[in-house]
Design an enzyme around this catalytic site. Structure first.
Site, PDB file in Angstrom:
ATOM      1  N   LYS A 110       1.250   4.309  -2.758  1.00  0.00           N
ATOM      2  CA  LYS A 110       0.725   5.578  -2.582  1.00  0.00           C
ATOM      3  C   LYS A 110       1.828   6.537  -2.764  1.00  0.00           C
ATOM      4  O   LYS A 110       1.610   7.810  -3.173  1.00  0.00           O
ATOM      5  CB  LYS A 110       0.235   5.695  -1.311  1.00  0.00           C
ATOM      6  CG  LYS A 110      -1.100   4.993  -1.080  1.00  0.00           C
ATOM      7  CD  LYS A 110      -2.086   5.788  -1.751  1.00  0.00           C
ATOM      8  CE  LYS A 110      -3.487   5.113  -1.559  1.00  0.00           C
ATOM      9  NZ  LYS A 110      -4.620   5.792  -2.360  1.00  0.00           N
ATOM     10  N   TYR A 128       1.009  -1.368  -0.036  1.00  0.00           N
ATOM     11  CA  TYR A 128      -0.099   0.089  -0.009  1.00  0.00           C
ATOM     12  C   TYR A 128       0.844   1.364  -0.073  1.00  0.00           C
ATOM     13  O   TYR A 128       0.556   2.156  -0.666  1.00  0.00           O
ATOM     14  CB  TYR A 128      -0.938   0.078   1.341  1.00  0.00           C
ATOM     15  CG  TYR A 128      -1.982   1.333   1.202  1.00  0.00           C
ATOM     16  CD1 TYR A 128      -2.991   1.252   0.602  1.00  0.00           C
ATOM     17  CD2 TYR A 128      -1.536   2.196   2.231  1.00  0.00           C
ATOM     18  CE1 TYR A 128      -3.820   2.470   0.709  1.00  0.00           C
ATOM     19  CE2 TYR A 128      -2.327   3.049   2.584  1.00  0.00           C
ATOM     20  CZ  TYR A 128      -3.610   3.200   1.436  1.00  0.00           C
ATOM     21  OH  TYR A 128      -4.347   4.580   1.746  1.00  0.00           O
TER      22      TYR A 128
HETATM   23  N1  LIG Z   1      -9.195   5.791   5.143  1.00  0.00           N
HETATM   24  C1  LIG Z   1      -8.014   6.443   5.309  1.00  0.00           C
HETATM   25  O1  LIG Z   1      -7.630   6.474   6.604  1.00  0.00           O
HETATM   26  C2  LIG Z   1      -7.196   6.560   4.191  1.00  0.00           C
HETATM   27  C3  LIG Z   1      -5.999   7.427   4.419  1.00  0.00           C
HETATM   28  C4  LIG Z   1      -5.088   7.708   3.461  1.00  0.00           C
HETATM   29  C5  LIG Z   1      -5.337   7.724   2.136  1.00  0.00           C
HETATM   30  N2  LIG Z   1      -6.746   6.884   1.816  1.00  0.00           N
HETATM   31  C6  LIG Z   1      -7.327   6.900   0.411  1.00  0.00           C
HETATM   32  O2  LIG Z   1      -8.240   7.483   0.329  1.00  0.00           O
HETATM   33  C7  LIG Z   1      -9.156   6.904  -0.785  1.00  0.00           C
HETATM   34  C8  LIG Z   1     -10.466   6.489  -0.217  1.00  0.00           C
HETATM   35  O3  LIG Z   1     -10.381   5.587   0.870  1.00  0.00           O
HETATM   36  P1  LIG Z   1     -11.638   5.300   1.817  1.00  0.00           P
HETATM   37  O4  LIG Z   1     -11.100   5.350   3.214  1.00  0.00           O
HETATM   38  O5  LIG Z   1     -12.796   6.142   1.533  1.00  0.00           O
HETATM   39  O6  LIG Z   1     -12.148   3.895   1.378  1.00  0.00           O
HETATM   40  P2  LIG Z   1     -13.217   2.979   1.286  1.00  0.00           P
HETATM   41  O7  LIG Z   1     -13.044   1.620   1.247  1.00  0.00           O
HETATM   42  O8  LIG Z   1     -14.308   3.236   2.376  1.00  0.00           O
HETATM   43  O9  LIG Z   1     -13.837   3.444  -0.195  1.00  0.00           O
HETATM   44  C9  LIG Z   1     -13.196   3.011  -1.251  1.00  0.00           C
HETATM   45  C10 LIG Z   1     -14.136   3.139  -2.330  1.00  0.00           C
HETATM   46  O10 LIG Z   1     -13.296   2.647  -3.704  1.00  0.00           O
HETATM   47  C11 LIG Z   1     -14.103   1.553  -4.429  1.00  0.00           C
HETATM   48  N3  LIG Z   1     -13.466   0.904  -5.456  1.00  0.00           N
HETATM   49  C12 LIG Z   1     -12.351   0.070  -4.824  1.00  0.00           C
HETATM   50  N4  LIG Z   1     -11.685  -0.517  -5.647  1.00  0.00           N
HETATM   51  C13 LIG Z   1     -12.194   0.024  -6.850  1.00  0.00           C
HETATM   52  C14 LIG Z   1     -12.318  -0.261  -8.327  1.00  0.00           C
HETATM   53  N5  LIG Z   1     -11.025  -1.261  -8.869  1.00  0.00           N
HETATM   54  N6  LIG Z   1     -12.863   0.516  -9.320  1.00  0.00           N
HETATM   55  C15 LIG Z   1     -13.607   1.474  -8.849  1.00  0.00           C
HETATM   56  N7  LIG Z   1     -14.171   1.649  -7.362  1.00  0.00           N
HETATM   57  C16 LIG Z   1     -13.109   0.928  -6.463  1.00  0.00           C
HETATM   58  C17 LIG Z   1     -14.819   0.963  -3.404  1.00  0.00           C
HETATM   59  O11 LIG Z   1     -16.036   0.179  -3.859  1.00  0.00           O
HETATM   60  C18 LIG Z   1     -15.187   2.086  -2.426  1.00  0.00           C
HETATM   61  O12 LIG Z   1     -16.481   2.506  -2.547  1.00  0.00           O
HETATM   62  C19 LIG Z   1      -8.378   5.664  -1.226  1.00  0.00           C
HETATM   63  O13 LIG Z   1      -7.562   5.873  -2.255  1.00  0.00           O
HETATM   64  C20 LIG Z   1      -7.579   5.447   0.196  1.00  0.00           C
HETATM   65  O14 LIG Z   1      -6.342   4.642  -0.108  1.00  0.00           O
HETATM   66  C21 LIG Z   1      -7.571   6.343   2.838  1.00  0.00           C
END
Ligand SMILES: NC(=O)c1ccc[n+]([C@@H]2O[C@H](COP(=O)([O-])OP(=O)(O)OC[C@H]3O[C@@H](n4cnc5c(N)ncnc54)[C@H](O)[C@@H]3O)[C@@H](O)[C@H]2O)c1
Length: 265
Positions: A166, A162
């Site tokens: 990123k 991961y």
């Molecule tokens: N939650 C955290 O703490 C955090 C921290 C840093 C970065 N992020 C990043 O923020 C973004 C959103 O994270 P989140 O926490 O809302 O995650 P989440 O898992 O709640 O939501 C992710 C969404 O992406 C969709 N998705 C996954 N694979 C997919 C694909 N192949 N095609 C289309 N859609 C797809 C899922 O269906 C889901 O609706 C991600 O890129 C994640 O890496 C999250």
């Protein structure tokens, strides 16, 4: 507020979590929003919430791992809405694995969405943006915002695949900014520990690995945040709107931590 009036925005992974919050914040600023997600029901539900805010919306079921699907998605958007002003590459996945336990399949899965998927979605979106005139004279023709992570700033125990994906997202942001300027701006946001389903998965997988009580990994992480509370998806929308608005027209190739102070410098 109407900072995004007249804009057509597409947010990937907008069916829940951070993507849904960004989609709704763009709608509140007057943009029409395309809600793209692998999960059809969630995409439809968020598109309904966008419409309820009084702007146009569409829901698209897409797998960002498939360049043919993302290319078709952008054709549909431009056919229906006439242009594409804002693309947020937010779809992402995670697996909590030690370096020694990470399988080639774990590695490929995470890269296929967070790095390869982001790259080709950005490429397909940029191709459309580059063909259009700016919304106003002297402005960029489009803006791309990649959702990276503070985990992309340095190596992370238990998150090797991961973290690398990123770091790639931050790097792609810079390459795209260089190649696509001055027509497009490309920036990224690095969230911290956000209270979404993704963190529930992180806590579950990490706690199982270390045989700790469920919830304890999350609690430890929150304790270390200078702002003394978990990050909510809505904490990211101010930066997401700024990077989408005319206020950031001279900013490109940058990655901003929005993390309550977890990572500095
Ligand atoms: N939650 C955290 O703490 C955090 C921290 C840093 C970065 N992020 C990043 O923020 C973004 C959103 O994270 P989140 O926490 O809302 O995650 P989440 O898992 O709640 O939501 C992710 C969404 O992406 C969709 N998705 C996954 N694979 C997919 C694909 N192949 N095609 C289309 N859609 C797809 C899922 O269906 C889901 O609706 C991600 O890129 C994640 O890496 C999250």
């Amino acid at each position: 507020m109407n900072r995004l009036n007249g804009c057509i925005a597409l947010v990937t992974g907008a069916g829940r979590g951070i993507g849904a919050a960004i989609a709704l914040s763009y709608a509140q600023e007057g943009a029409a929003v395309v809600v793209a997600d692998l999960d059809e029901a969630n995409a439809n539900a968020v598109a309904d919430r966008v419409r309820a805010l009084g702007v146009r919306a569409d829901a698209v079921t897409v797998d960002v791992r498939e360049p043919a699907q993302t290319a078709a998605m952008f054709h549909r958007v431009v056919e229906r809405f006439g242009r594409l002003d804002l693309l947020v590459n937010n779809a992402g996945v995670i697996r909590v694995r030690s370096l020694l336990d990470t399988t080639p399949e774990d590695w490929d899965f995470v890269q296929s969405v967070n790095a390869r998927g982001l790259f080709f979605t950005l490429q397909a979106g940029a191709r459309h943006m580059l063909k259009q005139s700016p919304l106003a004279q002297g402005r960029p023709c489009g803006k791309i915002i990649n959702i990276a992570s503070i985990a992309g700033r340095s190596g992370r125990a238990m998150l090797g695949a991961y973290s690398a994906s990123k770091a790639t997202a931050i790097n792609i942001t810079q390459t795209a900014a260089l190649e696509l300027a001055p027509k497009l701006t490309v920036n990224s946001i690095c969230p911290g520990a956000v209270d979404t389903d993704m963190w529930k998965q992180i806590d579950r997988e990490w706690s199982e690995h270390e045989r700790r009580p469920a919830g304890s990994v999350w609690e430890d992480r929150i304790r270390g945040i200078p702002m003394k509370r978990p990050e909510a998806p809505q904490d990211l929308t101010g930066m997401a709107v700024f990077l989408a608005s005319a206020d950031s027209d001279y900013i490109t190739g940058q990655s901003y931590n929005v993390d309550g102070g977890l990572v500095m410098g």
